[in-house]
Design a protein around this motif. Structure first.
Motif, PDB file in Angstrom:
ATOM      1  N   VAL A 290       0.873  -1.173   0.000  1.00  0.00           N
ATOM      2  CA  VAL A 290       0.000   0.000   0.000  1.00  0.00           C
ATOM      3  C   VAL A 290       0.912   1.226   0.000  1.00  0.00           C
ATOM      4  N   PHE A 291       0.709   2.137  -0.943  1.00  0.00           N
ATOM      5  CA  PHE A 291       1.614   3.277  -1.017  1.00  0.00           C
ATOM      6  C   PHE A 291       0.919   4.458  -1.678  1.00  0.00           C
ATOM      7  N   PHE A 292       1.448   5.634  -1.421  1.00  0.00           N
ATOM      8  CA  PHE A 292       0.927   6.840  -2.037  1.00  0.00           C
ATOM      9  C   PHE A 292       1.322   6.876  -3.514  1.00  0.00           C
ATOM     10  N   ASP A 293       0.417   7.356  -4.348  1.00  0.00           N
ATOM     11  CA  ASP A 293       0.660   7.402  -5.790  1.00  0.00           C
ATOM     12  C   ASP A 293       1.351   8.714  -6.153  1.00  0.00           C
ATOM     13  N   TYR A 294       2.642   8.779  -5.821  1.00  0.00           N
ATOM     14  CA  TYR A 294       3.398  10.001  -6.073  1.00  0.00           C
ATOM     15  C   TYR A 294       3.596  10.270  -7.560  1.00  0.00           C
ATOM     16  N   GLU A 295       3.706   9.219  -8.360  1.00  0.00           N
ATOM     17  CA  GLU A 295       3.940   9.438  -9.784  1.00  0.00           C
ATOM     18  C   GLU A 295       2.738  10.136 -10.421  1.00  0.00           C
ATOM     19  N   ASP A 296       1.528   9.704 -10.046  1.00  0.00           N
ATOM     20  CA  ASP A 296       0.326  10.355 -10.568  1.00  0.00           C
ATOM     21  C   ASP A 296       0.250  11.803 -10.097  1.00  0.00           C
ATOM     22  N   TRP A 297       0.590  12.019  -8.808  1.00  0.00           N
ATOM     23  CA  TRP A 297       0.590  13.391  -8.299  1.00  0.00           C
ATOM     24  C   TRP A 297       1.607  14.242  -9.054  1.00  0.00           C
ATOM     25  N   GLY A 298       2.782  13.661  -9.325  1.00  0.00           N
ATOM     26  CA  GLY A 298       3.797  14.398 -10.068  1.00  0.00           C
ATOM     27  C   GLY A 298       3.316  14.789 -11.451  1.00  0.00           C
ATOM     28  N   TYR A 299       2.567  13.889 -12.096  1.00  0.00           N
ATOM     29  CA  TYR A 299       2.035  14.183 -13.426  1.00  0.00           C
ATOM     30  C   TYR A 299       1.083  15.375 -13.366  1.00  0.00           C
ATOM     31  N   ARG A 300       0.183  15.359 -12.382  1.00  0.00           N
ATOM     32  CA  ARG A 300      -0.766  16.468 -12.246  1.00  0.00           C
ATOM     33  C   ARG A 300      -0.055  17.754 -11.813  1.00  0.00           C
ATOM     34  N   CYS A 301       0.997  17.609 -11.018  1.00  0.00           N
ATOM     35  CA  CYS A 301       1.807  18.765 -10.635  1.00  0.00           C
ATOM     36  C   CYS A 301       2.474  19.363 -11.870  1.00  0.00           C
ATOM     37  N   GLY A 302       3.000  18.484 -12.738  1.00  0.00           N
ATOM     38  CA  GLY A 302       3.618  18.963 -13.967  1.00  0.00           C
ATOM     39  C   GLY A 302       2.643  19.741 -14.828  1.00  0.00           C
ATOM     40  N   LYS A 303       1.409  19.238 -14.924  1.00  0.00           N
ATOM     41  CA  LYS A 303       0.373  19.938 -15.684  1.00  0.00           C
ATOM     42  C   LYS A 303       0.111  21.326 -15.104  1.00  0.00           C
TER      43      LYS A 303
ATOM     44  N   SER B 100       8.090  11.423  -7.311  1.00  0.00           N
ATOM     45  CA  SER B 100       7.125  12.213  -8.082  1.00  0.00           C
ATOM     46  C   SER B 100       7.734  12.754  -9.372  1.00  0.00           C
ATOM     47  N   PHE B 101       9.055  12.688  -9.500  1.00  0.00           N
ATOM     48  CA  PHE B 101       9.727  13.301 -10.646  1.00  0.00           C
ATOM     49  C   PHE B 101       9.352  12.658 -11.985  1.00  0.00           C
ATOM     50  N   PRO B 102       9.221  11.314 -12.073  1.00  0.00           N
ATOM     51  CA  PRO B 102       8.832  10.738 -13.373  1.00  0.00           C
ATOM     52  C   PRO B 102       7.497  11.282 -13.886  1.00  0.00           C
ATOM     53  N   GLY B 103       6.564  11.525 -12.974  1.00  0.00           N
ATOM     54  CA  GLY B 103       5.280  12.076 -13.393  1.00  0.00           C
ATOM     55  C   GLY B 103       5.418  13.484 -13.942  1.00  0.00           C
ATOM     56  N   ILE B 104       6.263  14.294 -13.308  1.00  0.00           N
ATOM     57  CA  ILE B 104       6.502  15.653 -13.800  1.00  0.00           C
ATOM     58  C   ILE B 104       7.188  15.602 -15.160  1.00  0.00           C
ATOM     59  N   ARG B 105       8.179  14.723 -15.283  1.00  0.00           N
ATOM     60  CA  ARG B 105       8.872  14.560 -16.569  1.00  0.00           C
ATOM     61  C   ARG B 105       7.883  14.183 -17.676  1.00  0.00           C
ATOM     62  N   LYS B 106       6.973  13.280 -17.351  1.00  0.00           N
ATOM     63  CA  LYS B 106       6.001  12.827 -18.343  1.00  0.00           C
ATOM     64  C   LYS B 106       5.129  13.978 -18.830  1.00  0.00           C
ATOM     65  N   ALA B 107       4.656  14.804 -17.889  1.00  0.00           N
ATOM     66  CA  ALA B 107       3.796  15.931 -18.266  1.00  0.00           C
ATOM     67  C   ALA B 107       4.538  16.902 -19.181  1.00  0.00           C
TER      68      ALA B 107
ATOM     69  N   LYS C 187      -1.817  -4.532  -5.295  1.00  0.00           N
ATOM     70  CA  LYS C 187      -1.050  -3.349  -4.947  1.00  0.00           C
ATOM     71  C   LYS C 187      -2.035  -2.193  -4.867  1.00  0.00           C
ATOM     72  N   ILE C 188      -2.022  -1.470  -3.786  1.00  0.00           N
ATOM     73  CA  ILE C 188      -3.016  -0.427  -3.564  1.00  0.00           C
ATOM     74  C   ILE C 188      -2.357   0.950  -3.675  1.00  0.00           C
ATOM     75  N   PHE C 189      -2.835   1.750  -4.603  1.00  0.00           N
ATOM     76  CA  PHE C 189      -2.347   3.108  -4.795  1.00  0.00           C
ATOM     77  C   PHE C 189      -3.294   4.063  -4.071  1.00  0.00           C
ATOM     78  N   VAL C 190      -2.775   4.856  -3.155  1.00  0.00           N
ATOM     79  CA  VAL C 190      -3.576   5.848  -2.455  1.00  0.00           C
ATOM     80  C   VAL C 190      -3.301   7.205  -3.092  1.00  0.00           C
ATOM     81  N   PRO C 191      -4.321   7.834  -3.690  1.00  0.00           N
ATOM     82  CA  PRO C 191      -4.074   9.084  -4.413  1.00  0.00           C
ATOM     83  C   PRO C 191      -3.742  10.256  -3.483  1.00  0.00           C
ATOM     84  N   LEU C 192      -2.990  11.205  -4.031  1.00  0.00           N
ATOM     85  CA  LEU C 192      -2.662  12.449  -3.335  1.00  0.00           C
ATOM     86  C   LEU C 192      -3.370  13.586  -4.041  1.00  0.00           C
ATOM     87  N   LEU C 193      -3.988  14.473  -3.274  1.00  0.00           N
ATOM     88  CA  LEU C 193      -4.679  15.613  -3.871  1.00  0.00           C
ATOM     89  C   LEU C 193      -3.710  16.766  -4.040  1.00  0.00           C
ATOM     90  N   ILE C 194      -3.781  17.438  -5.177  1.00  0.00           N
ATOM     91  CA  ILE C 194      -2.935  18.596  -5.432  1.00  0.00           C
ATOM     92  C   ILE C 194      -3.597  19.838  -4.886  1.00  0.00           C
TER      93      ILE C 194
END
Length: 341
Positions: free
Chosen positions: A179-192, A214-221, A333-340
């Protein structure tokens, strides 16, 4: 007493206290001094000292010519009534001494969720970095399940023994039963959001595991938008990153935002204000919402980890394993979302 002696003594005491807990309020025989000595590879003197102390405290009683037994006359609320599982909780590799704000918050919520399963929570410590010995020490705790809070190098080997094991919080390896926080998804939305605000010159502090998740998500955006990121702004050495950031500012290089995933005591804000107070008008800070009590007016893009949600999902996964719920447990595997914010 030497450090090794203290560790050996505690092993014996913890082992016997676990036997008492599992006795269910009835008298059961304790292994002999010789048996405990051989089991844990310690001296008879160390075992004898531990048993004498437990006897003096009334936890065990000796019967001449027979041996030592748990004392049913001294039950505790958790040794009588309905039997409930014993769940071990390990922080990191089991040798942690201090807790920071992040781990402390996660652990606090996790303990609350587990005890109300209901379960007895057993804090697990190991005294070695050797894989084989560490796994043996964990199994000697006689647990019904184990929860690892943070990175644990022994978890995969422990799982192979059949002990139900759940990994909580650590995000790098994303093991089954995690169980973990979904930092990659948060990074993507942060990048946006950064792109929306036309912030393209981003300095990333601490580009090392596990602080850069969270950096891979920002890179992706940014890649999707066709906007290049300055690779020289990904600062890899957390010990020197503040000095490197200071040099970037002193050279007059434009910095639209600083992504800070480790420091929690206003270090970045204090540095920026010291070097150039005007940066408060143009530079954003990307960070954990709990880590900047005094932001001096900087624009923030942040997240607040929902530790309660993480703990609830972890406790539910433990419960499913204890109940032998096979609904995809091996691959879950459980992804816990983070709100921006």
């Amino acid at each position: 007493m030497t450090t090794i002696g203290v560790a050996e003594y505690r092993k014996i005491r913890r082992h016997v206290m676990n036997l008492i807990l599992r006795s269910g309020g009835v008298s059961v025989q304790i292994p002999t001094i010789q048996e405990l000595s051989e089991k844990f590879g310690v001296s008879r003197t160390t075992v004898s000292k531990a048993l004498k102390e437990l006897t003096a405290e009334g936890h065990i009683i000796g019967k001449r010519g027979i041996g030592s037994f748990t004392n049913p006359a001294k039950p505790s609320p958790i040794t009588i009534g309905k039997k409930i599982p014993i769940i071990g909780v390990m922080v990191g590799d089991g040798r942690a001494v201090h807790l920071d704000q992040y781990i402390g918050s996660a652990l606090g919520e996790l303990l609350k969720q587990l005890v109300f399963l209901p379960a007895v929570v057993h804090l697990v410590a190991v005294w070695t970095s050797d894989l084989k010995e560490a796994v043996k020490e964990i199994l000697d705790e006689q647990l019904d399940a184990l929860v690892c809070c943070g990175f644990n190098p022994f978890i995969e080997e422990v799982r192979k023994t059949g002990l139900p094991t759940v990994s909580s919080l650590y995000v790098e390896r994303k093991l089954p039963g995690s169980v973990f926080f979904d930092y990659e998804d948060w990074g993507y939305r942060c990048g946006k959001q950064l792109l929306k605000e036309n912030r393209k010159n981003i300095v990333f502090l601490h580009d090392t595991e596990e602080w850069n998740v969270s950096f891979p998500g920002i890179r992706k955006a940014f890649a999707e938008a066709g906007v290049p990121l300055n690779e020289n702004f990904f600062l890899k050495n957390y010990r020197t990153s503040l000095n490197e950031l200071a040099n970037i500012i002193r050279y007059g290089i434009q910095v639209d935002a600083v992504c800070d995933t480790l420091l929690v005591n206003n270090e970045v804000v204090d540095l920026l204000m010291k070097l150039n107070p005007e940066l408060v008008k143009t530079c954003a800070i990307i960070h954990n919402a709990d880590s900047m009590p005094q932001n001096a007016g900087f624009h923030e893009i942040c997240y607040k980890p929902p530790f309660e949600k993480l703990a609830a999902e972890t406790a539910d996964l433990v419960k499913r394993q204890l109940n032998k719920d096979e609904s995809g447990m091996e691959i879950r595997k459980i992804f816990v979302p983070l709100l921006i914010r």
